[in-house]
Design a protein around this motif. Structure first.
Motif, PDB file in Angstrom:
ATOM      1  N   ASP A 191       6.154 -11.881  -4.200  1.00  0.00           N
ATOM      2  CA  ASP A 191       6.884 -10.668  -3.827  1.00  0.00           C
ATOM      3  C   ASP A 191       8.152 -10.998  -3.038  1.00  0.00           C
ATOM      4  OD1 ASP A 191       4.899  -9.034  -4.957  1.00  0.00           O
ATOM      5  OD2 ASP A 191       3.676  -9.217  -3.153  1.00  0.00           O
ATOM      6  N   THR A 235       0.569 -12.822  -3.003  1.00  0.00           N
ATOM      7  CA  THR A 235       0.040 -11.465  -3.170  1.00  0.00           C
ATOM      8  C   THR A 235       0.399 -10.942  -4.558  1.00  0.00           C
ATOM      9  OG1 THR A 235       0.574 -11.132  -0.817  1.00  0.00           O
ATOM     10  CG2 THR A 235      -0.133  -9.201  -2.064  1.00  0.00           C
ATOM     11  N   SER A 280       7.663  -2.407  -2.110  1.00  0.00           N
ATOM     12  CA  SER A 280       6.198  -2.244  -2.055  1.00  0.00           C
ATOM     13  C   SER A 280       5.768  -1.725  -0.688  1.00  0.00           C
ATOM     14  CB  SER A 280       5.504  -3.551  -2.419  1.00  0.00           C
ATOM     15  OG  SER A 280       5.961  -4.625  -1.616  1.00  0.00           O
ATOM     16  N   ASN A 491       6.735  -5.346   8.506  1.00  0.00           N
ATOM     17  CA  ASN A 491       6.534  -6.201   7.340  1.00  0.00           C
ATOM     18  C   ASN A 491       7.214  -5.486   6.178  1.00  0.00           C
ATOM     19  OD1 ASN A 491       5.518  -7.205   4.911  1.00  0.00           O
ATOM     20  ND2 ASN A 491       3.421  -7.457   5.669  1.00  0.00           N
ATOM     21  N   ASP A 493       7.978  -5.892   2.522  1.00  0.00           N
ATOM     22  CA  ASP A 493       7.667  -6.648   1.293  1.00  0.00           C
ATOM     23  C   ASP A 493       7.418  -8.125   1.600  1.00  0.00           C
ATOM     24  OD1 ASP A 493       8.193  -4.265   0.087  1.00  0.00           O
ATOM     25  OD2 ASP A 493       9.866  -4.949  -1.129  1.00  0.00           O
ATOM     26  N   GLY A 494       6.800  -8.396   2.736  1.00  0.00           N
ATOM     27  CA  GLY A 494       6.471  -9.780   3.066  1.00  0.00           C
ATOM     28  C   GLY A 494       7.523 -10.484   3.906  1.00  0.00           C
TER      29      GLY A 494
END
Ligand SMILES: CCCCCCCCCCCCC/C=C/[C@@H](O)[C@H](CO)NC(=O)CCCCCCCCCCCCCCC
Ligand SMILES: Nc1ncnc2c1ncn2[C@@H]1O[C@H](COP(=O)(O)OP(=O)(O)OP(=O)(O)O)[C@@H](O)[C@H]1O
Ligand SMILES: [Ca+2]
Length: 533
Positions: A191, A235, A280, A491, A493-494
């Motif tokens: 991601d 992920t 996301s 956080n 999207d990572g």
């Protein structure tokens, strides 16, 4: 007996005879044309008619063609097509036709290849970025062994860049890449790598349109190039939630057939300064802390998230702040729906096409909702965020392209209750059906952590809560008093955001993926309609 013919083929048609059906037929073989049918297949589809001997019934099936080639010095033709396997996986299957007439063989190959070439939605030239350090560090190997041979067979030309550092792909896309030369961009990674591609492409598109990314109110221009994801991260939730599985071959085949799935993107600003885009999960509190802790454990690979998740679950911090949001109005669907966003989603079709009208309405309508409180987690899911850890995702009814994000507020609760909530991400129970969880479908929201609020706001909080007498205690917690306040990070999207006070806005369908959304078994394009002959 299986018969195969091309229903609308200019070169005529044929029947395919299954090997072993008749003595002396060792290979798939074609014969003369059966009676024409009134059905016509979708582009690139091949029609297989299967006669069941006993009932004398014809079963028909459309197949999505991949490539065609001659074998064994013109005497055989191999036609490759998509075969659907379990759990949304796609594989490349092939049938071989034998024909003693080399000229006829060549005309079949030529005609099928011509038909495939006429499908303009299929990419011919791809720009590919490989992150060699994502997930289990297998990106390079996965691409070379599983994906490159398929692209070569499909006659897709590729320009491959193995990234040398973080943000290499983003910066290359922003300034250097000659995007006109390509029909799409592919990332091999997770991601985070996808996020780099998204940032590069969106930035470049806005610059080309002379738009200012720092303005949160700007109506952004959608990116024309589609993005493909070959999953090789930890992920891979964007791949999982748009394809239904994290499988490099399946993703490569979706790219080859030229699928297209639009997706919403959130822009995140701090004081009119652009920070990042999110596709996301945008999560403060629990997921922010899990990410911060897990970045120090990158050497562990994907399992780092489980370690950090357990650690943060035991730590059990809560955070105070104010969330204000504009609820999505005039849209169909709610975050508590039983229906899921699937291939050809009618909710996305209904809500998606008029995002600008809705945005205008909201700009003049400032009566948003405000919630102050103590939260374990504040999450915004612009899509379900389904992934192998949580196959239904953080917000199972969220939509890929409806112009909204689901804002999930998990209020302070006991460890036991929070565990109940987390566990429900992994089973059929509703994770929102708990009195400390609320979820709102929104088009815009703001968050202000308590330690960033002005003193007058803080005092107002106290007045509202009727707790003036504990002002001294609150004051000791305030940064001005020199104490470290308990606050988290976002956080995104990572990636960790540099600011905690943020302004988030959804941009409907800003990007497109080489995907089609998760397919329900009944919407497969292979039809098996029995009909009498
Ligand atoms: C008891 C089991 C509960 C399991 C609960 C699982 C919920 C998982 C929800 C995952 C949602 C992922 C959303 C996607 C985010 C991506 O943009 C981002 C970048 O790839 N990934 C992460 O931030 C990576 C986020 C990874 C978060 C992992 C959280 C693991 C929690 C473990 C809690 C253990 C408690 C055990 C108590 C006995
Ligand atoms: N050559 C490189 N060296 C170091 N870091 C890189 C390189 N190329 C890309 N990166 C960075 O690596 C980070 C993580 O990559 P990626 O998303 O592919 O894997 P992941 O974090 O393991 O998976 P996921 O994001 O799915 O959890 C990205 O943020 C990206 O910016
Ligand atoms: Ca959405």
């Amino acid at each position: 007996v299986f018969h195969l013919r091309e229903p609308s083929a200019p070169w005529g048609g044929g029947w395919l005879w299954r090997p072993g059906c008749f003595p002396g037929v060792p290979e798939w073989r074609w014969g003369s044309l059966p009676p024409p049918s009134h059905h016509s297949p979708p582009p690139g589809a091949l029609w297989i008619c299967c006669r069941v001997e006993r009932t004398n019934i014809l079963k028909r099936k459309f197949l999505t063609l991949l490539f065609v080639k001659t074998k064994w010095r013109l005497c055989c033709v191999s036609v490759s097509y998509v075969e659907r396997c379990q759990q949304h996986r796609w594989r490349c299957a092939a049938v071989t036709f034998t024909c003693p007439d080399g000229g006829l063989c060549q005309s079949w190959v030529g005609a099928i290849a011509e038909q495939l070439a006429a499908i303009t939605s299929r990419p011919r030239r791809l720009l590919i970025y490989i992150n060699p350090y994502g997930g289990k560090r297998q990106g390079g190997r996965v691409y070379e062994q599983k994906v490159a041979p398929l692209f070569a067979q499909a006659a897709i030309s590729t320009h491959v860049i193995v990234t040398e550092h973080a943000n290499h792909a983003r910066d290359h896309l922003r300034t250097d890449a000659e995007l006109k030369k390509y029909d799409g961009v592919v990332c091999v990674g997770g991601d985070g790598m996808f996020s780099e591609i998204v940032h590069g492409l969106i930035w470049r598109t806005q610059m080309d349109s002379s738009l200012d990314p720092n303005s949160p109110d700007e109506t952004l221009t959608s990116c024309s190039l589609r993005i493909g994801i070959i999953p090789a991260g930890s992920t891979d939730c964007i791949c999982f939630a748009t394809v239904g599985t994290n499988d490099p071959v399946t993703s490569a085949l979706h790219i080859i057939v030229g699928d297209s799935q639009p997706m919403d993107v959130c822009s995140i600003h701090h004081n009119n300064t652009f920070l990042r885009y999110s596709v996301s999960l945008l999560g403060y509190g629990f997921y922010g802390d899990v990410l911060t802790d897990s970045e120090r454990k990158r050497w562990m690979g994907p399992v780092r998230y489980d370690f950090s998740g357990l650690k943060m679950f035991l730590t059990h911090h809560y955070y105070e702040g104010t969330v204000s949001y504009l609820p999505a109005r005039g849209v169909v669907g709610t975050p508590r729906d039983a229906a899921r966003c699937r291939s050809g989603c009618v909710v996305c079709q209904h809500n998606g096409p008029k995002p600008s009208e809705r945005a205008e309405k909201y700009e003049t309508d400032d009566c948003g909702e405000t919630i102050r409180g103590k939260f374990l987690a504040i999450n915004a899911a612009s899509m379900s965020c389904a992934c192998p850890r949580s196959p239904k995702g953080l917000s199972p009814a969220a939509h890929l392209a409806d112009g909204t994000t689901d804002l999930i507020l998990v209020r302070k609760c006991s460890r036991f209750d929070f565990l109940r909530h987390l566990l429900r991400h992994t089973n059929k129970e509703d994770q929102f059906d708990l009195n400390f969880v609320e979820v709102h479908r929104v088009v815009r929201f703001r968050f202000m952590p308590r330690h960033c609020q002005s003193d007058s706001d803080l005092e107002l909080d106290l007045l509202e809560n009727g707790k003036r007498q504990i002002f001294g205690q609150i004051c000791r917690d305030h940064p001005a008093c020199g104490c470290a306040p308990a606050y988290s990070s976002w956080n995104c999207d990572g990636e960790i955001l540099t600011h905690t006070a943020i302004d988030v806005r959804v941009h409907c369908r800003l990007i497109k993926l080489f995907a089609r959304g998760i397919e329900e078994p009944q919407v497969f394009e292979d039809l098996t309609n029995p009909c009498a002959i």
